[in-house]
Every structure is written in structure tokens, then in C-alpha cells.
Design an enzyme around this catalytic site. Structure first.
Site, short mmCIF file in Angstrom:
data_model
loop_
_atom_site.label_atom_id
_atom_site.label_comp_id
_atom_site.label_asym_id
_atom_site.label_seq_id
_atom_site.Cartn_x
_atom_site.Cartn_y
_atom_site.Cartn_z
N LYS A 60 -4.61 -23.64 -3.22
CA LYS A 60 -4.51 -22.18 -3.19
C LYS A 60 -4.47 -21.64 -1.75
O LYS A 60 -3.65 -20.78 -1.42
CB LYS A 60 -5.71 -21.62 -3.94
CG LYS A 60 -5.95 -20.14 -3.73
CD LYS A 60 -5.70 -19.36 -4.99
CE LYS A 60 -6.00 -17.88 -4.75
NZ LYS A 60 -5.49 -17.04 -5.80
N PHE A 81 -13.67 -25.53 -10.72
CA PHE A 81 -13.02 -25.09 -11.95
C PHE A 81 -11.53 -25.42 -11.89
O PHE A 81 -10.85 -25.11 -10.92
CB PHE A 81 -13.22 -23.57 -12.12
CG PHE A 81 -12.51 -23.04 -13.34
CD1 PHE A 81 -12.87 -23.46 -14.61
CD2 PHE A 81 -11.47 -22.13 -13.20
CE1 PHE A 81 -12.20 -22.98 -15.73
CE2 PHE A 81 -10.80 -21.65 -14.32
CZ PHE A 81 -11.17 -22.08 -15.58
N MET A 102 11.43 -43.65 -37.89
CA MET A 102 11.59 -44.93 -37.21
C MET A 102 10.37 -45.82 -37.43
O MET A 102 10.51 -47.04 -37.61
CB MET A 102 11.84 -44.72 -35.72
CG MET A 102 12.15 -45.99 -34.97
SD MET A 102 13.55 -46.87 -35.68
CE MET A 102 14.90 -46.18 -34.72
C1 TPP Z 1 4.96 -38.69 -28.17
C2 TPP Z 1 5.25 -39.84 -29.08
N1 TPP Z 1 4.35 -40.22 -30.00
C3 TPP Z 1 4.62 -41.25 -30.83
C4 TPP Z 1 5.80 -41.95 -30.75
C5 TPP Z 1 6.09 -43.12 -31.68
N2 TPP Z 1 7.26 -42.82 -32.51
C6 TPP Z 1 8.49 -43.26 -32.23
S1 TPP Z 1 9.65 -42.73 -33.31
C7 TPP Z 1 8.50 -41.90 -34.21
C8 TPP Z 1 8.91 -41.13 -35.43
C9 TPP Z 1 9.68 -39.91 -35.13
O1 TPP Z 1 9.82 -39.14 -36.29
P1 TPP Z 1 10.93 -38.06 -36.43
O2 TPP Z 1 10.92 -37.17 -35.27
O3 TPP Z 1 10.84 -37.41 -37.77
O4 TPP Z 1 12.26 -38.91 -36.28
P2 TPP Z 1 12.98 -39.88 -37.34
O5 TPP Z 1 12.69 -41.26 -36.87
O6 TPP Z 1 12.43 -39.60 -38.68
O7 TPP Z 1 14.41 -39.54 -37.18
C10 TPP Z 1 7.23 -42.06 -33.67
C11 TPP Z 1 6.00 -41.50 -34.23
C12 TPP Z 1 6.70 -41.53 -29.74
N3 TPP Z 1 7.86 -42.15 -29.54
N4 TPP Z 1 6.42 -40.46 -28.94
#
Ligand code: TPP
Ligand code: MG
Lengths: 562, 162
Positions: free
Chosen positions: A161, A111, A476
Site C-alpha cells: 500500500k 489484516f 469425464m
Molecule cells: C477445478 C477442478 N476440479 C476438479 C476437476 C476434475 N475433473 C475433471 S473433468 C471433471 C468433470 C467435469 O464435469 P462437466 O463440467 O459436467 O463436464 P463433462 O465431463 O460432463 O463434459 C472433473 C470433476 C478439474 N479438472 N478441475
């Protein structure tokens, strides 16, 4: 003296000077927690184990010491993997303790058993499975030594453990002895002499510094080198703060979202000195077009970084601080002449690039620009806040518009680019630096990845500030879709979002919101200078893009400017 | 750039998990392993791994550096380009029909190998030598019919100055 494994562990931790552990309990670590309850080591209960590592990472970077985590076996251990991978990519010294099922059950699919050492092998500097209580103290000594020496990184210690319950003689171990581990701190002087010659002959030199400068505490030596040799200086994302952004020699950040002048300078320079960098693809762009006219000096403590991605004229293996101070000494013996005059043409060219395309954005009536929020944040905090970031546009705007004069003030998941990093890292940074103003510059997407850590911050009365640049998008990714996928916004619209103000309040924190440009300053003032945990929700321009941008696969000099 | 074959002789801590660290390094970074031999040395705390790989020069440089970076790796020698001796052993089970037996035994004789097991319709041959020798005998035995083969992979040592 006979002691229980759990007691030995805490004694060994105290010997390493540990006063804070980030963690989450469970069955196989319950004995360790039982000892922790009566120890004076502070335990910070995060709400998800990846955040224990992110927080330890932030703690390590802001405080300049090793961060420590403790989690249970199975799901506790697997949850840490994202955090460990982020610290690994950024070379941050963290020691992670995971519980493991008793030794007699290992391999039985017991487990909550997973092969933690197997799973984390590729994302740790080294890891251990401790098989006997008498090995515990020595292993902990080694783990801290490995994590913090040479090129730092996360080290994991898996403790079954029965090892934490069993008893053994305890005597403080002296020095970690590792047969074959011997990082090179001192540079080869002959190689350095070569570097001196290259500097003397260069007409258009550029320094490109990275996270290694921050990790080795070489900001002062780097600044001295740049000024002594009148060399324009850029850094990677990880190197921000390694060179003062208010210095006239500062070029801004290099790379995919680097400044026009930093990227153009690398395209034109005849000498590029890479210091504590690894020439990541987000920096170099198309590799055969990177610094095509330059002789390249590469200083790094990790020999594998050198010539991994680019050919090098003068490789120097050594610690950045030691190497740069030796280099500065050698240069002091040289007659360098009036470099300001000698480099005038180069400086003029760089000034021209600066004027052609300065970092800028268009103000629009009635709409908050995300860059404006970061600019105001910089002004109001006089550039002295510790900034953590999430990932995406928010991270890049923080890097571009907050100007860092000092190291250890910009804490970001650079190599892994891990959304959800900023809030737990801010918690760690705040614990390392209780008097500092710590701000997580966040996106509306990323903040939801680890929003549960609001509970940790509020419970510990940490005055962490979260500035959400709320654009209603995974911005982004949306930007890439806008530019390269005909604006087909597949799964990047986040119009279903929680009310961040109410959410803050639900966690016992303060929630504030700004929807118009004129509200930005008053909301920032109110939020930043509060003694409480605060979320500030800035509803910003939805479809703003980060510029300049080097499209993936292009040369760094081929930038989209608007 | 030209791909080259390199033989690495690697001294490592003799403890569980070390081999998977090395295998993981190769698979994780896209390096290939052609053969790999592991055994204890005279010091029971130390094992020697002989590993054969191919790659272009920068890749070989990375492989050597990355191996050195592993905490459990004590020493790495790239034997290629130095004076060294190498041996490999193979056990080859060949089909031995009556009218082929003489030919098989002649080949065994010429190559100075041994028949180590005889069955009703097969011989098992032990051959030791460098890779070239083993490949040569294999190509001769192939037309006769090879049932099974087991090769150790290369082991190698520096030649000390005489
Ligand atoms: C854990 C994770 N999943 C997916 C991504 C791909 N990714 C890079 S930037 C982004 C968008 C981030 O969105 P937000 O936090 O709203 O930031 P913004 O770019 O809008 O400022 C994603 C999905 C990542 N970098 N990390
Ligand atoms: Mg967003």
C-alpha cells in the site's frame, strides 16, 4: 516529475500499451483504483479473482498480447492462484498486480496479509515484491518483458500500500535489463542441418506440434514445413489450430483422446518432429512405448523441456517461428524428390488407419448426442468462431469435432485442466476480439464453477455464447468410473442442477434449451447469432463416453475405440 | 541408471527470496540437496551458492537447466568432472576424559586440525579439508564420543589453468 505510485503504475502500463485490466478492488489497492477511475484504461470488474486471471489469459491468447490483472491483498491474491497456475502450465503471458499490506506491517500477520510472492513462486515465471515507489516503473517494465519473451508465462508484481501511495520521480524506463535472462531465439545451424538429414532419410515421418507453435506465431512456417516435406501432422490439445485441420496431411489430435491414426502413426513412424511441445504424459501415454521406432527431433525455446521426458536424437533450442523458417530455408536448398510418391506406402497406411477407426459416434433417435452439437456448431460458424472450453468431456468433444484451421481460435486450460476456465476466458477473448463470435463449450459441472461471470459478461454487453453439453454428470470422471470402477458413480451425478435458462435470465442474459436432436440447429442459430450474452442448454445423452481413449498408463497405440 | 554426486557452483543475485526459489525448485521437482552453502562474493550484488546433489545423468541435466531457468540465477557451473578445489569445515565437540586427551590431541595433530575450545570435559576441534578427510577424522573420534558437530557443507571453486 514527482508522481504517486498509483499514477506511476498506470503510466507504466500505458507505456506497455495496456488498454484493458481485469480486476477486483480492495483496501490496499484503493489508491490504484482511484487513479484508474480517471484513466482511459478500461477496467473489467470480474466477480471472482481467479476469473480475472482466466479472462486475462483468454485476452492474451485471442489477442496475442499480454493480459493484465489487478487484485487486492490476502483473499484477493489467494483467489488468483488457480488462474495463475493455469496460465503458467500453458505458458500464457499475463501480468498480475496484487496489493500488499504496507511494508512496515509485512511479516506481522496484518489484516489481509499473505505471503503472496511465497505462495505464487512455483506457479509464476517470476514474481516481485516492490519495496520502494521508485522501483515501481522499472519492475513493471521487467514484468512485461519477462511475461512476453522467451517461453512466456505469468509474472506477478506485489505492491504494498505505501508503495502505491508514496511519491517518486517518474521517468519512462527504456529497456528491461536483466543480467542473466537471455532466451535463445536463434537455433544452432549445425543442429538444424542434422534435422535436414533426418528428414531426408525418413520414410515414415510425423510432425507433432504444440502450444509453442501458437505462442510464437509459427503456424504458417509449420504448414510450409509439413507441405514441403509431405509430413503428416498432429498436434497436442494446446497446438490445435497451429496446423489447418482441413489439410490432407492433418492426422487429428494426438494423445489420450487423440485420433486412432494420429496415435498409431506415432507408434509406427521412423521420425517424430516435436515442435513447441513438452511431451506431456497425456500425449505420450506409457513413456517407454512412445514412438518406439522413431528418431526424435525436439524444437523448443525452453531448454528444460528438452530431454525432460524423452530421449532426443536432435535437440534444437530456439523459437519455433525463427527455427522453422530457417529450417524451411535449408530445405529449399535440398533436392527432396517426389515425396508424394516416395511416401505413398506411409500415406496408404495412414489412410487405412483412418478408415479403420474414424472419429465417429452413434446417432440415436430422440436423444441429442454431444458430439452432434459440436459438429453443428462447427458447421454453423463455418469453423471461424473462437472456442473456449471448460474441462472434461466437453473439452475433448470440442477438440475432436470442431476443426481448427487457424491459430488462437481454441482456448482451453490444457496443462492445469481447470474447470471454470471457459466462461471467463471467453469474456477475455471477446474483449480482445470484439467482432469475433466467441463460444464457451461447457459442461454442466464446470459452468457452475464460475457461473457468476455471467454478470460480468452481461454488464459489459459481451455477446459471449455458452453452449452447455448438459449430461447431468461430471462426465469425464463418470466415464472413468464406468470403464475402470465398475460403474460405481461416486459423487459424479449432478442431477441437482439449476435451471440454466432461468439462471441466464436472472443474469440479464438469454437462456435457450434443446432437448431433442431436431432442436439443436434452430437453438444454435437463434443463440449464436443473437447480439446478447446467451446460455444454450443442450440436454444430451447422459452416459456418452469420449473415444478413442488411451487408458492411463497404457501405450498411446493401445486405444479403447468404443 | 547410476546415481552420481555433483557439485554445482551457482552465482545468483544477492537479494531476498533467491534461496527460497532454489530450495523450492529442488523440493517441487523432487531433486535432493545434500548440502548448500551461500555467501556474498566480492561483488555485493552477487552471491555464490555451492550446492551438492545426487541424481542420475538425465536428472543432473534437468537440475542444471532448471537452475539456469530461474531469473535470479546468473551462472551455473557443474564442477563435477572438471578440475576444482573443494573444502569443507567442521566443528567437532568431543568428549575429553583425562585418559583420552592424549589420543585426541594426537589425532588433531595428524589431521593438522586445531583445538579451538577446551572445556572441563570436552574439546572443540576445527577441521578443514575435503569431505573424505572430515569423514575420516569423524570415524576416528566417534569411539571416543562425539557430543555435537556442525559442518559447513562443501564450498568449491574451479581450478584455473596454471
Ligand atoms: C477445478 C477442478 N476440479 C476438479 C476437476 C476434475 N475433473 C475433471 S473433468 C471433471 C468433470 C467435469 O464435469 P462437466 O463440467 O459436467 O463436464 P463433462 O465431463 O460432463 O463434459 C472433473 C470433476 C478439474 N479438472 N478441475
Ligand atoms: Mg457434465
Amino acid at each position: 516529475m514527482k508522481l504517486k505510485g498509483a499514477q506511476i503504475m498506470l503510466k507504466a502500463l500505458k507505456e506497455e500499451g495496456v488498454d484493458t485490466i481485469f480486476g477486483y478492488p480492495g483496501g490496499v489497492v484503493i489508491d490504484i483504483y482511484d487513479e484508474l477511475a480517471i484513466s482511459d484504461i478500461r477496467h473489467v470488474l470480474v466477480r471472482q479473482e481467479a476469473c480475472a486471471v482466466h479472462a486475462a489469459d483468454g485476452y492474451a491468447r485471442a489477442g496475442g498480447r499480454v493480459g493484465v490483472c489487478l487484485v487486492t491483498s490476502g483473499p484477493g491474491a489467494t483467489n488468483t492462484v488457480t488462474g495463475i497456475a493455469s496460465s503458467y502450465m500453458d505458458s500464457i503471458p499475463v501480468v498480475i498486480f496484487t496489493g500488499q499490506v504496507p511494508t512496515h506491517l509485512i511479516g506481522n500477520d496484518a489484516f489481509q496479509e499473505v505471503d503472496t510472492v511465497g505462495i505464487t513462486r512455483p506457479v509464476t515465471k517470476h514474481n516481485y515484491l516492490v519495496k520502494r515507489t521508485e522501483d515501481l516503473a522499472g519492475t513493471i517494465k521487467e514484468a512485461f518483458y519477462l511475461a512476453s519473451s522467451g517461453r512466456p508465462g505469468p509474472v506477478l508484481v506485489d505492491i504494498p500500500k505505501d508503495v502505491s501511495v508514496g511519491v517518486a520521480d517518474y521517468k519512462p524506463s527504456k529497456k528491461a535489463k536483466l543480467k542473466s535472462y537471455n532466451p535463445t531465439y536463434n537455433p544452432n545451424v549445425k543442429q538444424l542441418q542434422k534435422v535436414v538429414e533426418l528428414i531426408k532419410n525418413a520414410k515414415k515421418p510425423v510432425i507433432f506440434a504444440g502450444g509453442g507453435v501458437i505462442l510464437s506465431g509459427a503456424a504458417k512456417e509449420l504448414t510450409e514445413l509439413a507441405r514441403k516435406t509431405q509430413t503428416p501432422t498432429t498436434t497436442s490439445l494446446m497446438g490445435l489450430g497451429g496446423f489447418p485441420a482441413t489439410d490432407p496431411l492433418w492426422l487429428g489430435m494426438i494423445g489420450m483422446h487423440g485420433t486412432y491414426r494420429a496415435n498409431m502413426s506415432t507408434g509406427e513412424c521412423d521420425l517424430l518432429m516435436g515442435i513447441g511441445v513438452r511431451f506431456d504424459d497425456r500425449v505420450t501415454g506409457r513413456i517407454d512405448a512412445f514412438a518406439p521406432h522413431a528418431k526424435i527431433v525436439h524444437i523448443d525455446i525452453d531448454p528444460t523441456s528438452i530431454r525432460k521426458n524423452i530421449p532426443v536424437t536432435a535437440p534444437v533450442v530456439g523459437d519455433c517461428k525463427t527455427t522453422l523458417s530457417k529450417l524451411n530455408q535449408l530445405l529449399n536448398k535440398e533436392k527432396l524428390g517426389d515425396l508424394k510418391k516416395k511416401r505413398k506406402k506411409w500415406f496408404d497406411q495412414i489412410a487405412k488407419w483412418k478408415n479403420t477407426a474414424p472419429l465417429a459416434y452413434e446417432q440415436k433417435k430422440g436423444v441429442i448426442k454431444p458430439q452432434f452439437v459440436v459438429e453443428k456448431l462447427y458447421e454453423l460458424t463455418k469453423g471461424e468462431a473462437i472456442i473456449t472450453t471448460e474441462v472434461g468431456q466437453n473439452q475433448m468433444w470440442a477438440a475432436q469435432y470442431y476443426h481448427f484451421d487457424k491459430p488462437n481460435h481454441f482456448i482451453t486450460s490444457g496443462g492445469l485442466g481447470c474447470m471454470g476456465f471457459g466462461l471467463p476466458a471467453a469474456i477475455g477473448a471477446q474483449l480482445a476480439c470484439p467482432d469475433a463470435l466467441v463460444v464457451d463449450v461447457a459442461g454442466d459441472g464446470s459452468i457452475q464453477m464460475n457461473i457468476q461471470e455471467m454478470a460480468t459478461a452481461a454488464q459489459c454487453n459481451l455477446p459471449v455464447k455458452v453452449v452447455i453439453l448438459n449430461n447431468g454428470y461430471l462426465g469425464m470422471v463418470r466415464q472413468w468410473q464406468q470403464l475402470f470402477f465398475d460403474k460405481r458413480y461416486a459423487e459424479t451425478c449432478l442431477d441437482f442442477a439449476p435451471d440454466f435458462v432461468k439462471l441466464a435470465e436472472a443474469y440479464g442474459a438469454v437462456g435457450l434449451r434443446a432437448t431433442k436432436p431436431e432442436e439443436v440447429e434452430p437453438i444454435l442459430k437463434k443463440g449464436l447469432f443473437s447480439k446478447e450474452t446467451v446460455i444454450m442448454d443442450f440436454q444430451v445423452e447422459k452416459e456418452e463416453c469420449v473415444y478413442p481413449m488411451v487408458p492411463a498408463g497404457a501405450a498411446v497405440t493401445e486405444m479403447l475405440l468404443t | 541408471m547410476m546415481e552420481e554426486k555433483h557439485i554445482f557452483s551457482i552465482l545468483v543475485d544477492n537479494e531476498p527470496g533467491v534461496l527460497s526459489r532454489i530450495a523450492g525448485l529442488f523440493s517441487g521437482r523432487g531433486f535432493n540437496i545434500e548440502s548448500l552453502c551461500v555467501a556474498e562474493t566480492t561483488d555485493p550484488e552477487v552471491s555464490r551458492i555451492t550446492l551438492v546433489t545426487t541424481g542420475n545423468p538425465p536428472m543432473i541435466e534437468q537440475i542444471e537447466k532448471q537452475l539456469n531457468k530461474l531469473i535470479n540465477v546468473i551462472k551455473v557451473h557443474d564442477l563435477t568432472g572438471t578440475e576444482f578445489v573443494q573444502r569443507e569445515m567442521a566443528l567437532i565437540k568431543v568428549v575429553a576424559k583425562p585418559d583420552h586427551r592424549a589420543e585426541i590431541l594426537r589425532t588433531v595433530d595428524i589431521f593438522r586440525c586445531k583445538v579451538v575450545d577446551v572445556g572441563r570435559d570436552h574439546y572443540t576441534i576445527e577441521v578443514t579439508g575435503d569431505e573424505g578427510k572430515i569423514n575420516a577424522i569423524l570415524s576416528l573420534l566417534k569411539p571416543i564420543g562425539i557430543k555435537e558437530i556442525a559442518r559447513t557443507g562443501i564450498i568449491a571453486l574451479f581450478r584455473d589453468p596454471k
